[in-house]
Design an enzyme around this catalytic site. Sequence first.
Site, short mmCIF file in Angstrom:
data_model
loop_
_atom_site.label_atom_id
_atom_site.label_comp_id
_atom_site.label_asym_id
_atom_site.label_seq_id
_atom_site.Cartn_x
_atom_site.Cartn_y
_atom_site.Cartn_z
CE1 TYR A 12 7.75 3.76 0.73
CE2 TYR A 12 7.44 5.12 -1.22
CZ TYR A 12 8.12 4.11 -0.56
OH TYR A 12 9.16 3.46 -1.18
CG ASP A 46 -0.38 0.07 2.54
OD1 ASP A 46 0.83 -0.19 2.66
OD2 ASP A 46 -1.09 0.37 3.50
CG HIS A 98 9.09 -5.97 0.76
ND1 HIS A 98 9.67 -4.79 1.20
CD2 HIS A 98 7.94 -5.61 0.14
CE1 HIS A 98 8.90 -3.78 0.86
NE2 HIS A 98 7.84 -4.24 0.22
CG PHE A 156 8.66 -0.15 -4.22
CD1 PHE A 156 9.02 -0.52 -2.94
CD2 PHE A 156 8.03 -1.06 -5.04
CE1 PHE A 156 8.74 -1.81 -2.48
CE2 PHE A 156 7.76 -2.36 -4.59
CZ PHE A 156 8.12 -2.73 -3.30
#
Length: 228
Positions: A66, A64, A186, A77
């Site tokens: 930031y 989701d 991740h 990202f």
Amino acid sequence: MVVVQTWADVLSDYKHSQAFADTLAFVENERKEGKEIFPKRQDVFNAFKLCSFEELKVVILGQDPYHNVNQAHGLAFSVQGGIQLPPSLMNIYKELSSDLGIPYASSGDLSAWARQGVFLLNTVLTVEAHKAHSHANRGWESFTDHVISQISQNKEHVVFLLWGTPAQRKTALIDHAKHCILKAPHPSPLSAHRGFLGCKHFSKANNYLKQNGVKEINWCLTHGGYQS
């Protein structure tokens, strides 16, 4: 005659569904109640605006947006220019440097990737300020699952970069015979050392594209670009 499909073509049915209307209504109601929601209303669908369906070559899935001020702008990202780089993005840049010798970019804005066909999709497209995962299970997941399925069905030779367990759960939506699926932990500092760093996904993605006659991605975000 080849018919060029657009996002409007492949998502039309879902965008007219009650489920999608309910999700949008939930987010809009949160804003009307005075809650600070990221990204800004005009940026929620930036991933679709900057990466056309026709040009799409690579999918990078985030979770989701930031949730701190001025970070999220609709690309997984990515952060807006002038904003301190989040730890996960720092590790992405670290892997880029290790894999392709690309210098670290000072900006965290990944729009240049999106314009080349890198679809930077979060599985949930909005979040309340300072409350991670606050808009999970509000319908966004059904929408983004549909998006991934439509990409799989209507495109060929797309590279899916699935980083972390939530992203890797989407494997079932992707036709393995038509596309390339690359998996790694991740890039978060909590897990990057378990195999994200050293995964060489950027060079592997370009190798796959080249082998299938698709123009490679210029992953360099610094002035002058990167030439392989």
